[in-house]
Design an enzyme around this catalytic site. Structure first.
Site, PDB file in Angstrom:
ATOM      1  N   ASP A 111      14.939  48.551  13.774  1.00 39.24           N
ATOM      2  CA  ASP A 111      14.366  48.131  12.503  1.00 39.24           C
ATOM      3  C   ASP A 111      13.462  46.929  12.720  1.00 39.24           C
ATOM      4  O   ASP A 111      13.497  45.954  11.982  1.00 39.24           O
ATOM      5  CB  ASP A 111      15.482  47.797  11.518  1.00 39.24           C
ATOM      6  CG  ASP A 111      14.960  47.639  10.096  1.00 39.24           C
ATOM      7  OD1 ASP A 111      13.908  48.244   9.782  1.00 39.24           O
ATOM      8  OD2 ASP A 111      15.577  46.907   9.310  1.00 39.24           O
TER       9      ASP A 111
ATOM     10  N   ILE B 120      29.179  41.487  -5.813  1.00 35.91           N
ATOM     11  CA  ILE B 120      28.334  40.333  -5.564  1.00 35.91           C
ATOM     12  C   ILE B 120      28.819  39.095  -6.302  1.00 35.91           C
ATOM     13  O   ILE B 120      28.869  38.018  -5.745  1.00 35.91           O
ATOM     14  CB  ILE B 120      26.865  40.632  -5.950  1.00 35.91           C
ATOM     15  CG1 ILE B 120      26.254  41.486  -4.856  1.00 35.91           C
ATOM     16  CG2 ILE B 120      26.063  39.357  -6.114  1.00 35.91           C
ATOM     17  CD1 ILE B 120      24.887  41.988  -5.183  1.00 35.91           C
ATOM     18  N   GLY B 121      29.234  39.284  -7.529  1.00 34.83           N
ATOM     19  CA  GLY B 121      29.602  38.192  -8.410  1.00 34.83           C
ATOM     20  C   GLY B 121      30.230  36.978  -7.746  1.00 34.83           C
ATOM     21  O   GLY B 121      29.772  35.857  -7.956  1.00 34.83           O
TER      22      GLY B 121
ATOM     23  N   TYR C  75      26.235  33.940  -3.411  1.00 28.04           N
ATOM     24  CA  TYR C  75      25.073  34.804  -3.275  1.00 28.04           C
ATOM     25  C   TYR C  75      23.833  34.075  -3.767  1.00 28.04           C
ATOM     26  O   TYR C  75      23.857  33.395  -4.784  1.00 28.04           O
ATOM     27  CB  TYR C  75      25.302  36.076  -4.090  1.00 28.04           C
ATOM     28  CG  TYR C  75      24.114  36.979  -4.134  1.00 28.04           C
ATOM     29  CD1 TYR C  75      23.645  37.589  -2.967  1.00 28.04           C
ATOM     30  CD2 TYR C  75      23.451  37.221  -5.334  1.00 28.04           C
ATOM     31  CE1 TYR C  75      22.557  38.415  -3.000  1.00 28.04           C
ATOM     32  CE2 TYR C  75      22.360  38.066  -5.369  1.00 28.04           C
ATOM     33  CZ  TYR C  75      21.921  38.650  -4.209  1.00 28.04           C
ATOM     34  OH  TYR C  75      20.837  39.467  -4.234  1.00 28.04           O
TER      35      TYR C  75
ATOM     36  N   THR D 147      22.150  31.898  -1.849  1.00 25.20           N
ATOM     37  CA  THR D 147      21.855  30.748  -1.002  1.00 25.20           C
ATOM     38  C   THR D 147      22.270  31.026   0.430  1.00 25.20           C
ATOM     39  O   THR D 147      23.037  31.941   0.699  1.00 25.20           O
ATOM     40  CB  THR D 147      22.597  29.479  -1.482  1.00 25.20           C
ATOM     41  OG1 THR D 147      23.990  29.756  -1.473  1.00 25.20           O
ATOM     42  CG2 THR D 147      22.156  29.062  -2.861  1.00 25.20           C
TER      43      THR D 147
END
Lengths: 330, 210
Positions: free
Chosen positions: A150, A25-26, A30, A32
């Site tokens: 879903d 993720i870093g 991430y 926004t």
């Protein structure tokens, strides 16, 4: 990365990736969402990034297929399906490709829409209109052999003009793994019994979810809020009753005997604002046996939707008069 | 009535899915298109990918590699995730486990239907389901060159069913070529690999030739 080890894990979609992607993720933006206005048309678009893990064969075949399918559906320009304007792939590394989907941007989803609805909730007409659009979108997907799998209020976008747009289908297999990025657990509330029981399933799954959402539009809170698969089934049977032995699927490990012998309670106990036709349709959607469950096309033909033109005025006058027994018949 | 329509198209699809991999397996692996210049191939593919990403960049005035907006017709802004429907949030898909519930396979393999309604309904997960590893075939290899820009394939897949951009259209293409050059033989193990890559060689530059 590790393939799902046991078919008995019903959260198979996501458990496999629960930890792996977190380490990655870093880097990116991430937290926004990129959104833009087209100065020519005035319309808004938004980018949705899907990071796809790849191996020496490149993008997984399933991903390529899903993209092709989405693009093909797009050609129909269905009013109740979110517009996909483009798909752009960027190779990040040998292990990862970023697929950016350019969608039309809609400000809110049904969840927010319901939360923001003023005090008495949505009017019966509003609910009917939303349901009609939802089912049209769904029947479009189903007739194109696409199962959503879903469906939930978060996946149903509602424009400021009140237009319903289904999102998160097709590539749902990609999208539905929000869990990989957020600690939020994938909800079981809209899952049909056949999925909870891990039996075989098909398009009727979406009808079940639609039924749950139908009830929620009146209630402004979910109908069945289970905390585990078994709990979810229990909650369902508390309302609809334990299905008869002959309806219990044969290909499942969970025995019917695990559940108390409950009888169905009137659905209007749980959805008091619904009218008679609505209640009837709701029960057809919340039918335990997927093969007996109403289809999207058939649901649209239900008398619940057949009163529109002449009744609209009177109905909206009746709105305020909430009948506890669901007595507004049109 | 729409049920009838559905079930016939679902059947077609089922048939197509069942037979295609079978065809593929019955043949012996050969070098169908002669030796491949892997360097040239890789150059061509890279050039094509650059071309595509340049077009993406211009169309949206957005640098997808760096995740940064550029100047142009679209006025980009960064919105906090919470202010946008959850649907637009970034997410991750694992390549090896395309998140298809394992039980879905059961629906297409064991629970095979006796009545048309079941058939129609069960056909759905099959059609939209993730394929097993054995299904990785030329159809998909060809697609990969375009990294998702599927519309670009229409020029050479669209002869029969241009609107549907379906895998089946490509199968025809594959077999035509196979007949043409089937007499060329090389050793079988490498040929198996070659025939796959050869599709890329054949199809990618062909648009320029014709």
């Amino acid at each position: 990365m590790t393939p799902v080890s046991s078919p008995s894990l019903s959260m198979a979609q996501c458990t496999g990736l629960q930890y792996e992607p977190v380490a990655e993720i870093g880097g990116g933006a991430y937290g926004t969402v990129y959104k833009a206005r087209d100065i020519e048309s005035g319309k808004f678009v938004a980018l949705k990034n899907v990071r796809v893990q790849t191996d020496q064969n490149g993008l997984p075949v399933s991903t390529v297929r899903e993209v092709a399918l989405l693009k093909r559906l797009e050609q129909f320009d269905h009013p109740n399906v979110v517009r996909l304007m483009d798909v752009c792939a960027t190779k990040r590394s040998d292990q990862e490709t970023k697929v950016t989907l350019v969608f039309e941007h809609v400000d809110q989803d049904l969840k927010t829409y319901l939360e923001r609805a003023p005090a008495p909730g949505l009017s019966p007409e509003r609910v009917k209109d939303l349901m009609k659009q939802l089912l049209s979108g769904l029947s479009f997907l189903h007739s194109n052999r696409v199962m959503h799998r879903d469906l939930k209020p978060e996946n149903i976008l509602v424009t400021s003009q009140g237009q319903v747009k289904l999102a998160d289908f097709g590539l749902a297999r990609i999208y539905s793994c929000h869990m990989a990025l957020t600690p939020v657990v994938v909800t079981l509330w809209y899952r049909p019994p056949e999925v909870l029981l891990q039996s075989s399933y098909a398009t009727p799954v979406d009808i079940w979810s639609t039924g749950c959402i139908f009830a929620e539009m009146f209630r402004r809170k979910p109908l069945f809020c289970g905390e585990s698969e078994m709990d979810q089934l229990g909650k369902i049977f508390e309302v609809l009753g334990l299905p008869p032995e002959e309806e219990w699927p044969t290909d499942v490990t969970v025995s019917r005997k695990n559940f108390p012998l409950l009888h169905a309670r009137p659905i209007t106990d749980f959805v008091p604002e619904i009218n008679e036709e609505g209640a009837q349709l709701l029960l057809q959607m919340l039918t335990f046996d997927p093969l007996k469950r109403v289809s999207a096309v058939k649901a649209l033909e239900h008398p619940y939707f057949q009163d529109e033109e002449p009744a609209t005025q009177t109905e909206s006058l009746n709105q305020g008069v909430k009948s506890a027994a669901g007595g507004i018949c049109v | 009535m729409s049920n009838v329509e559905l079930s016939s198209s679902a059947l077609e699809r089922l048939v197509a899915r069942r037979t295609f991999p079978l065809h593929r397996r019955t043949g012996v692996c050969r070098s169908l298109f002669g030796p491949v210049d892997h360097e040239e191939l890789s150059r061509d593919v890279k050039a094509k990918l650059r071309e595509i990403s340049e077009r993406d960049r211009q169309r949206w005035n957005f640098n997808f590699e760096a995740d940064t907006p550029l100047d142009g017709d679209y006025k980009w802004e960064e919105v906090p995730e919470e202010k946008s429907p959850a649907f637009y949030r970034d997410c991750v898909q694992s390549g090896r486990t395309p998140a298809t519930p394992v039980k879905q396979r059961a629906s297409s393999d064991c629970a095979l239907p006796e009545n048309p309604i079941v058939l129609e309904r069960l056909a759905v997960p099959e059609g939209s389901g993730a394929p097993c590893a054995a299904e990785v075939n030329q159809e998909n290899r060809a697609q990969k060159v375009y990294s998702g820009r599927t519309s670009r394939q229409l020029p050479f897949t669209g002869r029969k069913r241009s609107a549907s951009a379906d895998g089946n259209a490509r199968i025809t293409e594959f077999f035509v070529k196979r007949r043409r050059s089937a007499d060329k033989k090389t050793n079988e193990t490498s040929a198996c690999h070659l025939s796959k890559s050869a599709i890329l060689v054949e199809q990618t530059p062909r648009k320029r030739i014709r």
